[in-house]
Design an enzyme around this catalytic site. Structure first.
Site, PDB file in Angstrom:
ATOM      1  N   ALA A 218     -19.486  63.219 -12.458  1.00 12.16           N
ATOM      2  CA  ALA A 218     -18.331  62.773 -13.249  1.00 12.16           C
ATOM      3  C   ALA A 218     -18.695  61.482 -13.978  1.00 12.16           C
ATOM      4  CB  ALA A 218     -17.132  62.525 -12.338  1.00 12.16           C
ATOM      5  N   LYS A 219     -17.883  61.087 -14.883  1.00 17.83           N
ATOM      6  CA  LYS A 219     -18.033  59.777 -15.527  1.00 17.83           C
ATOM      7  C   LYS A 219     -16.698  59.389 -16.119  1.00 17.83           C
ATOM      8  CE  LYS A 219     -21.654  57.103 -16.459  1.00 17.83           C
ATOM      9  NZ  LYS A 219     -22.862  57.165 -15.636  1.00 17.83           N
TER      10      LYS A 219
END
Ligand code: GLU
Length: 431
Positions: free
Chosen positions: A120-121
Site C-alpha cells: 500500500a502507499k
C-alpha cells in the site's frame, strides 16, 4: 553485473516509458515480468489494478485562520500475502497515479524480502516545508480520521516515507487510538521509540541500502575500503546510507538535497554535512566543496551511486552518462525502464529499489511483531535480523539473476511477482 550473468536482459524488449509516469514504469515492469514468468493472464490483469484507492479531501485551518483543502489518498494494491503495508508521503507532487505505482512496488518489495504483507502507499499533496508543525499535526490527524475505516493493525499499517517521520507516525497512532478508546501502537510503524517504535527503524532503510551496496561490491571483487560513493538525496535514507558507508571506510564524495549538491573528490564527513543541513536547511552552503546540481551528481565519476530522492531520476537522457559501477536504489522508482536497458548495456550493477530499500519495511515488520507481542528488542537483535534478511534476499535475487540470465531488477520482480501470483492462485478468486 557482467554481460554473462545478464545475457537475456528482458528490458531489451521494453516499450518506451520516456516522459511517462511512475505508474507507466510500474505497469511496464509488471508486463515484462508477467511474460517472463508465464503469469496467469487473469492474475496479471488483477495485479494491474489496486484493490482499493481512497481519495480524500483534507480541510485544514492554517495558522493564519484561512482554511485550505489538501488532496490525500491511500492506495491498497494487493493483500494476498497479508495486511497492507506502506508509507505515507507528504509532497507537492503527490498524485493518485504516483501513489498507485508506489503501492504496487510495496507489494513486490514485501514479497522479495518475504515478509507477510501486501502493498500500500498513502500521500498528501502538500509542501511540508512551508507548513508549521501545528498545521502538519492538524493535517495528519484529519487525514488519519479519513483512513479510519480502511487502516488497522491487521488491515493496513502505514509508515514514514518522503517528508514524514516518527512524529507524524506518533500523531497517526494517537488519532487512531483516540477513536478506538485504547492505545494501538501496532496500527502504524516507524513510531518514536518511546511510543513503541523499534530500535534501529529510523536508520533501517539506509542500513539496508548499505548492506546491498556492500554485497554488490563483493560480487564485483572490489574492496569496501575507499570505495567512492555519491548519494542523491540527504533525507533519512540518503543520510543513513552515507553515514554507515562512511563508518565502514567508504569515501563519500558527493551528497545533495532538493536545492542542489556538493562534490568533494577527497571525501566529505557526512556527520558534519548533516549538522550543517540541520542548521542551515540545505547541504548546498557547506564550505570546502564544489557546488553541483542534482543532475551532475548522478553523472559523477564514482564506484557506487545511491539515488535516494524521488522517482525517474535516471532516465533515457542521462543513463548513458552514469559512470558508477554500482547503483543501489535508496529511492523508489529512481530508474526508468529505458534507463535500465542503457545501464545494462554499460554493465552497471544495479540493485533495484524493491530489494535495496527494503530494509525499512523489514524493520517495520519487526516493529509490528514487537508491538503485537508487547516486546521490545535490543538494537543488536534488530540489526542482526535485518542483516540476515537483507543478505539472504540479496542472494536469492542474485542467484535468480544467474539462473535466469537476467539483470537484478528482472530477477527481483520475478521473485516478488511470482510469490504474489502464487499466493493469489492458492487463495483462489472469490467467489
Ligand atoms: N516508505 C518505506 C518504503 O517505501 C517504508 C514502508 C514501511 O515501512 O511500511 O519502503
Amino acid at each position: 553485473m557482467t554481460k554473462r550473468v545478464q545475457k537475456k536482459f528482458s528490458y531489451l524488449n521494453a516499450k518506451s516509458t520516456v516522459g511517462k509516469s511512475a505508474l507507466d514504469v510500474a505497469l511496464e515492469q509488471l508486463r515484462i515480468t508477467a511474460k517472463k514468468i508465464n503469469l496467469d493472464p487473469d492474475i496479471h490483469e488483477m495485479l494491474k489494478h489496486a484493490k482499493r484507492s481512497l481519495v480524500v479531501s483534507i480541510p485544514i485551518k492554517l495558522d493564519n485562520g484561512e482554511v485550505k483543502v489538501f488532496m490525500g489518498c491511500r492506495v491498497q494494491h494487493n493483500g494476498a500475502r497479508g495486511p497492507f503495508k506502506g508509507g505515507i508521503r507528504y509532497h507537492p507532487d503527490v498524485t493518485l497515479d504516483e501513489v498507485t505505482a508506489l503501492a504496487m512496488w510495496m507489494t513486490w518489495k514485501c514479497a522479495v524480502v518475504n515478509i507477510p504483507y501486501g502493498g500500500a502507499k498513502g500521500g498528501v499533496s502538500c509542501n511540508p516545508k512551508e507548513m508549521s508543525r501545528a498545521e502538519l499535526e492538524r493535517l495528519t490527524r484529519r487525514y488519519t480520521t479519513a483512513l479510519l475505516d480502511v487502516m488497522g493493525p491487521l488491515q493496513d499499517v502505514p509508515a514514514p516515507d518522503v517528508y514524514t517521520d516518527a512524529q507524524v507516525m506518533a500523531w497517526i497512532m494517537d488519532t487512531y487510538s483516540q477513536f478506538k478508546g485504547h492505545k494501538v501502537p501496532e496500527c502504524v510503524t516507524g513510531k518514536p521509540i518511546i511510543l513503541g517504535g523499534s530500535e534501529g527503524r529510523a536508520e533501517a532503510t539506509g542500513r539496508g541500502v548499505f548492506i546491498c551496496g556492500r554485497e554488490a561490491i563483493k560480487r564485483l571483487g572490489m574492496k569496501i575500503k575507499g570505495v567512492e560513493v555519491a548519494v542523491q538525496g540527504f533525507g533519512n535514507v540518503g543520510w543513513n546510507a552515507a553515514r554507515i558507508a562512511y563508518d565502514t571506510g567508504c569515501k563519500i564524495i558527493a551528497v545533495s538535497d532538493s536545492r542542489g549538491g556538493i562534490h568533494c573528490k577527497k571525501g566529505l564527513n557526512p556527520y558534519k554535512v548533516y549538522e550543517h543541513k540541520k542548521k542551515n536547511g540545505s547541504v548546498v552552503t557547506y564550505k570546502g566543496c564544489e557546488n553541483i546540481t542534482n543532475e551532475e551528481l548522478l553523472e559523477l565519476e564514482c564506484d557506487v551511486l545511491v539515488p535516494a530522492a524521488l522517482e525517474n531520476q535516471i532516465a533515457k537522457a542521462n543513463a548513458g552518462n552514469i559512470k558508477a559501477k554500482i547503483v543501489a536504489e535508496g529511492a523508489n522508482g529512481p530508474t526508468t525502464t529505458e534507463a535500465d536497458r542503457i545501464l545494462y548495456e554499460k554493465e552497471v550493477f544495479s540493485v533495484p529499489d524493491i530489494l535495496a530499500n527494503a530494509g525499512g519495511v523489514t524493520v517495520s515488520y519487526y516493529e509490528w511483531v514487537q508491538n503485537l507481542n508487547r516486546e521490545h528488542w535490543p538494537l543488536e537483535e534488530v540489526n542482526r535480523k535485518l542483516e540476515n534478511k537483507m543478505v539472504k534476499s540479496f542472494n536469492d535475487v542474485y542467484e535468480t539473476a544467474k539462473k535466469e540470465q537476467s539483470d537484478m531488477r528482472t530477477a527481483a520482480l520475478m521473485l516478488g511477482i511470482g510469490r504474489v501470483g502464487k499466493a493469489i492462485k492458492t487463495l483462489g478468486i472469490w467467489p
